[in-house]
Design a protein around this motif. Structure first.
Motif, mmCIF file in Angstrom:
data_model
loop_
_atom_site.group_PDB
_atom_site.id
_atom_site.type_symbol
_atom_site.label_atom_id
_atom_site.label_comp_id
_atom_site.label_asym_id
_atom_site.label_seq_id
_atom_site.Cartn_x
_atom_site.Cartn_y
_atom_site.Cartn_z
ATOM 1 N N SER A 291 -65.543 6.940 -48.009
ATOM 2 C CA SER A 291 -65.404 5.490 -47.963
ATOM 3 C C SER A 291 -65.543 4.968 -46.534
ATOM 4 O O SER A 291 -65.300 5.683 -45.555
ATOM 5 C CB SER A 291 -64.047 5.063 -48.521
ATOM 6 N N LEU A 292 -65.922 3.693 -46.422
ATOM 7 C CA LEU A 292 -66.000 3.052 -45.110
ATOM 8 C C LEU A 292 -64.615 2.975 -44.477
ATOM 9 O O LEU A 292 -64.473 3.114 -43.260
ATOM 10 C CB LEU A 292 -66.600 1.655 -45.249
ATOM 11 N N ASN A 293 -63.603 2.794 -45.304
ATOM 12 C CA ASN A 293 -62.227 2.722 -44.797
ATOM 13 C C ASN A 293 -61.846 4.026 -44.107
ATOM 14 O O ASN A 293 -61.205 4.016 -43.044
ATOM 15 C CB ASN A 293 -61.261 2.416 -45.939
ATOM 16 N N ILE B 122 -60.549 6.925 -38.715
ATOM 17 C CA ILE B 122 -60.623 7.881 -37.609
ATOM 18 C C ILE B 122 -60.280 7.177 -36.303
ATOM 19 O O ILE B 122 -59.584 7.730 -35.443
ATOM 20 C CB ILE B 122 -62.027 8.510 -37.526
ATOM 21 N N ILE B 123 -60.721 5.930 -36.186
ATOM 22 C CA ILE B 123 -60.461 5.154 -34.972
ATOM 23 C C ILE B 123 -59.098 4.498 -35.019
ATOM 24 O O ILE B 123 -58.300 4.630 -34.085
ATOM 25 C CB ILE B 123 -61.562 4.087 -34.773
ATOM 26 N N TYR B 124 -58.787 3.782 -36.122
ATOM 27 C CA TYR B 124 -57.539 3.008 -36.094
ATOM 28 C C TYR B 124 -56.288 3.882 -36.141
ATOM 29 O O TYR B 124 -55.243 3.503 -35.602
ATOM 30 C CB TYR B 124 -57.515 1.900 -37.147
ATOM 31 N N ARG B 125 -56.369 5.063 -36.720
ATOM 32 C CA ARG B 125 -55.205 5.950 -36.688
ATOM 33 C C ARG B 125 -54.998 6.498 -35.274
ATOM 34 O O ARG B 125 -53.856 6.633 -34.815
ATOM 35 C CB ARG B 125 -55.370 7.093 -37.689
ATOM 36 N N ALA B 126 -56.092 6.829 -34.602
ATOM 37 C CA ALA B 126 -55.979 7.306 -33.219
ATOM 38 C C ALA B 126 -55.459 6.193 -32.311
ATOM 39 O O ALA B 126 -54.642 6.444 -31.414
ATOM 40 C CB ALA B 126 -57.333 7.801 -32.727
ATOM 41 N N GLU B 127 -55.915 4.985 -32.542
ATOM 42 C CA GLU B 127 -55.448 3.852 -31.725
ATOM 43 C C GLU B 127 -53.969 3.579 -31.968
ATOM 44 O O GLU B 127 -53.240 3.227 -31.027
ATOM 45 C CB GLU B 127 -56.289 2.618 -32.036
ATOM 46 N N ASN B 128 -53.519 3.754 -33.194
ATOM 47 C CA ASN B 128 -52.106 3.525 -33.475
ATOM 48 C C ASN B 128 -51.229 4.576 -32.811
ATOM 49 O O ASN B 128 -50.167 4.253 -32.256
ATOM 50 C CB ASN B 128 -51.847 3.525 -34.979
ATOM 51 N N LEU B 129 -51.660 5.837 -32.834
ATOM 52 C CA LEU B 129 -50.897 6.874 -32.134
ATOM 53 C C LEU B 129 -50.907 6.614 -30.631
ATOM 54 O O LEU B 129 -49.909 6.861 -29.948
ATOM 55 C CB LEU B 129 -51.490 8.254 -32.445
ATOM 56 N N TYR C 109 -69.060 8.430 -44.706
ATOM 57 C CA TYR C 109 -69.666 7.196 -45.208
ATOM 58 C C TYR C 109 -71.161 7.125 -44.942
ATOM 59 O O TYR C 109 -71.617 7.235 -43.805
ATOM 60 C CB TYR C 109 -68.977 5.990 -44.567
ATOM 61 N N ASP C 110 -71.901 6.947 -46.019
ATOM 62 C CA ASP C 110 -73.345 6.757 -45.949
ATOM 63 C C ASP C 110 -73.749 5.873 -47.121
ATOM 64 O O ASP C 110 -73.829 6.338 -48.268
ATOM 65 C CB ASP C 110 -74.074 8.106 -46.016
ATOM 66 N N PRO C 111 -73.994 4.578 -46.876
ATOM 67 C CA PRO C 111 -74.318 3.649 -47.969
ATOM 68 C C PRO C 111 -75.602 4.010 -48.711
ATOM 69 O O PRO C 111 -75.830 3.529 -49.831
ATOM 70 C CB PRO C 111 -74.444 2.300 -47.251
ATOM 71 N N ASN C 112 -76.422 4.878 -48.121
ATOM 72 C CA ASN C 112 -77.685 5.266 -48.749
ATOM 73 C C ASN C 112 -77.582 6.563 -49.560
ATOM 74 O O ASN C 112 -78.552 6.961 -50.203
ATOM 75 C CB ASN C 112 -78.774 5.423 -47.682
ATOM 76 N N SER C 113 -76.433 7.210 -49.514
ATOM 77 C CA SER C 113 -76.278 8.471 -50.224
ATOM 78 C C SER C 113 -76.235 8.246 -51.729
ATOM 79 O O SER C 113 -75.632 7.279 -52.221
ATOM 80 C CB SER C 113 -74.993 9.182 -49.779
ATOM 81 N N LEU C 114 -76.860 9.137 -52.465
ATOM 82 C CA LEU C 114 -76.861 9.087 -53.927
ATOM 83 C C LEU C 114 -75.846 10.061 -54.521
ATOM 84 O O LEU C 114 -75.736 10.168 -55.745
ATOM 85 C CB LEU C 114 -78.261 9.405 -54.451
ATOM 86 N N GLU C 115 -75.126 10.765 -53.656
ATOM 87 C CA GLU C 115 -74.126 11.721 -54.128
ATOM 88 C C GLU C 115 -72.836 10.998 -54.504
ATOM 89 O O GLU C 115 -72.599 9.856 -54.091
ATOM 90 C CB GLU C 115 -73.868 12.780 -53.058
ATOM 91 N N PRO C 116 -71.966 11.650 -55.296
ATOM 92 C CA PRO C 116 -70.719 11.006 -55.744
ATOM 93 C C PRO C 116 -69.834 10.586 -54.573
ATOM 94 O O PRO C 116 -69.830 11.218 -53.511
ATOM 95 C CB PRO C 116 -70.044 12.094 -56.587
ATOM 96 N N ASN C 117 -69.071 9.527 -54.787
ATOM 97 C CA ASN C 117 -68.117 9.079 -53.780
ATOM 98 C C ASN C 117 -66.841 9.905 -53.850
ATOM 99 O O ASN C 117 -66.443 10.386 -54.919
ATOM 100 C CB ASN C 117 -67.776 7.600 -53.988
ATOM 101 N N THR C 118 -66.203 10.070 -52.708
ATOM 102 C CA THR C 118 -64.925 10.777 -52.617
ATOM 103 C C THR C 118 -64.012 9.968 -51.687
ATOM 104 O O THR C 118 -64.470 9.038 -51.017
ATOM 105 C CB THR C 118 -65.103 12.197 -52.036
ATOM 106 N N PRO C 119 -62.735 10.321 -51.603
ATOM 107 C CA PRO C 119 -61.841 9.578 -50.700
ATOM 108 C C PRO C 119 -62.292 9.575 -49.245
ATOM 109 O O PRO C 119 -61.993 8.635 -48.513
ATOM 110 C CB PRO C 119 -60.508 10.322 -50.861
#
Length: 238
Positions: free
Chosen positions: A197-199, A204-211, A184-194
């Motif tokens: 995203s900010l999600n 990375i954090i919420y999946r680790a916290e759930n485990l 995630y980089d809101p300033n990037s001009l390159e195409p978005n990919t899955p």
């Protein structure tokens, strides 16, 4: 140099995302850990092979690993054949890891499953004395890692076990974010990919916290095993 753990990823950033916290923890516990990237990630929508190399170097410094190498297989097009297996066997025999960590067996990116199968087969073949290899002109001895574990990636796999990384989640996130072109980089001009995203960054954090929640700690990383795991006793259970 003999490694305790060799973490292998199809692309630079796979290892950091899948088991970066575990690597940070093992290094803290004085284990010798190395990372092997199979490709340069040159087909990634954002960035280039050159920027990915610079980013992987930064991530390696953050994790304080002992070794990192890239086999430069073709991103998206490497296969599980004799030539690729031999190149991987040379690395396994060179560093003699007791534990190998590999990509998910089945995942969103087809390279992940291919890499998992390639690593599993190469680890087995590396233990066969009649397969002869040499590295830099030096004949190598056979070596088969004791364990091969697959880290969890995009898909929500059910882990066979979870490593407590409560004190190393920040380091994992820092190592992942070293790949500035990929996430995630809101300033990037390159195409978005899955994964841009900010999600995804938050995941990375919420999946680790759930485990971590599942095993009663703050954060964890899950692994699967293609073989049953044997224990001599219950000393390592909490």
């Amino acid at each position: 140099m003999k490694l305790d753990i060799l973490a292998i990823g199809a692309h630079p950033d796979d290892v950091e995302l899948g088991c970066g916290g575990t690597i940070a923890k093992m290094v803290y516990e004085n284990k010798k850990v190395g990372i092997l990237d199979l490709t340069e990630g040159e087909l990634g929508t954002r960035g280039t092979a050159i920027t990915r190399k610079s980013e992987s170097n930064e991530a390696s410094k953050l994790l304080s690993i002992s070794y990192r190498e890239n086999l430069k297989f073709r991103d998206g097009f490497f296969i599980n054949d004799n030539n690729h297996q031999i190149e991987l066997i040379k690395i396994i025999r060179k560093y003699k890891p007791d534990i190998v960590l590999a990509n998910s067996i089945s995942d969103r990116h087809p390279d992940h499953g291919k890499a998992a199968k390639l690593v599993y087969d190469a680890c087995f073949l590396s233990g066969l004395i009649k397969i002869q290899t040499n590295y830099n002109g030096i004949s190598q001895e056979k070596w088969r890692p004791k364990h091969i574990f697959n880290y969890i990636q995009w898909n929500e796999e059910k882990p066979d076990f979870i490593i407590d990384i409560s004190h190393f989640l920040d380091k994992k996130v820092e190592a992942c974010m070293a790949y500035k072109t990929q996430f995630y980089d809101p300033n990037s001009l390159e195409p978005n990919t899955p994964i841009t995203s900010l999600n995804f960054k938050k995941s990375i954090i919420y999946r680790a916290e759930n485990l971590g929640r599942i095993i009663g700690c703050d954060a964890g990383e899950g692994f699967t095993s293609q073989r049953w795991i044997g224990l001599k006793d219950f000393e390592n259970f909490v």
